[in-house]
Design a protein around this motif. Sequence first.
Motif, mmCIF file in Angstrom:
data_model
loop_
_atom_site.group_PDB
_atom_site.id
_atom_site.type_symbol
_atom_site.label_atom_id
_atom_site.label_comp_id
_atom_site.label_asym_id
_atom_site.label_seq_id
_atom_site.Cartn_x
_atom_site.Cartn_y
_atom_site.Cartn_z
ATOM 1 N N VAL A 130 0.853 -1.182 0.000
ATOM 2 C CA VAL A 130 0.000 0.000 0.000
ATOM 3 C C VAL A 130 0.889 1.232 0.000
ATOM 4 O O VAL A 130 1.851 1.317 0.761
ATOM 5 C CB VAL A 130 -0.923 0.021 1.241
ATOM 6 N N CYS A 131 0.553 2.203 -0.842
ATOM 7 C CA CYS A 131 1.276 3.477 -0.868
ATOM 8 C C CYS A 131 0.899 4.265 0.383
ATOM 9 O O CYS A 131 -0.282 4.402 0.711
ATOM 10 C CB CYS A 131 0.924 4.260 -2.120
ATOM 11 N N GLN A 132 1.903 4.805 1.088
ATOM 12 C CA GLN A 132 1.653 5.504 2.340
ATOM 13 C C GLN A 132 1.129 6.923 2.121
ATOM 14 O O GLN A 132 0.644 7.537 3.063
ATOM 15 C CB GLN A 132 2.926 5.529 3.178
ATOM 16 N N ILE A 133 1.207 7.439 0.909
ATOM 17 C CA ILE A 133 0.713 8.785 0.612
ATOM 18 C C ILE A 133 -0.646 8.741 -0.084
ATOM 19 O O ILE A 133 -1.612 9.332 0.369
ATOM 20 C CB ILE A 133 1.726 9.568 -0.258
ATOM 21 N N THR A 134 -0.731 8.012 -1.203
ATOM 22 C CA THR A 134 -1.969 8.003 -1.988
ATOM 23 C C THR A 134 -2.950 6.925 -1.563
ATOM 24 O O THR A 134 -4.130 7.007 -1.881
ATOM 25 C CB THR A 134 -1.662 7.813 -3.484
ATOM 26 N N GLY A 135 -2.470 5.877 -0.874
ATOM 27 C CA GLY A 135 -3.355 4.795 -0.452
ATOM 28 C C GLY A 135 -3.612 3.766 -1.530
ATOM 29 O O GLY A 135 -4.468 2.885 -1.366
ATOM 30 N N LYS A 136 -2.888 3.829 -2.649
ATOM 31 C CA LYS A 136 -3.067 2.822 -3.695
ATOM 32 C C LYS A 136 -2.715 1.456 -3.143
ATOM 33 O O LYS A 136 -1.754 1.308 -2.397
ATOM 34 C CB LYS A 136 -2.157 3.132 -4.889
ATOM 35 N N LYS A 137 -3.499 0.434 -3.523
ATOM 36 C CA LYS A 137 -3.249 -0.915 -3.035
ATOM 37 C C LYS A 137 -3.571 -1.925 -4.128
ATOM 38 O O LYS A 137 -4.019 -1.553 -5.220
ATOM 39 C CB LYS A 137 -4.062 -1.190 -1.779
ATOM 40 N N THR A 138 -3.351 -3.190 -3.827
ATOM 41 C CA THR A 138 -3.566 -4.261 -4.792
ATOM 42 C C THR A 138 -5.041 -4.355 -5.162
ATOM 43 O O THR A 138 -5.911 -4.307 -4.300
ATOM 44 C CB THR A 138 -3.103 -5.597 -4.197
ATOM 45 N N GLN A 139 -5.297 -4.495 -6.473
ATOM 46 C CA GLN A 139 -6.658 -4.682 -6.959
ATOM 47 C C GLN A 139 -6.776 -6.094 -7.530
ATOM 48 O O GLN A 139 -5.781 -6.699 -7.929
ATOM 49 C CB GLN A 139 -6.994 -3.672 -8.054
#
Length: 75
Positions: free
Chosen positions: A4-13
């Motif tokens: 998970v990206c700690q800035i944008t919150g992008k995670k595995t889909q």
Amino acid sequence: MARVCQITGKKTQTGWNVSHANNKTKRKFFPNLKTKKFFIPTTGEWVEIKLSTQAIRTINKKGIEAVLKDVGVQL
């Protein structure tokens, strides 16, 4: 550690692999994450953060302190 990206919150889909015969199997789409160190001049310390490449571009544009302030981190 989670992907998970700690800035944008992008995670595995999750999604599907679809073959020519229309067979479907589950798959994962992983974000493009990098571990990067940034120097924060106000505190005089280095911070290591796991970021997506989009977040790295945002930090290059705005600066690390502005991005951390937007996220809610107190310096």
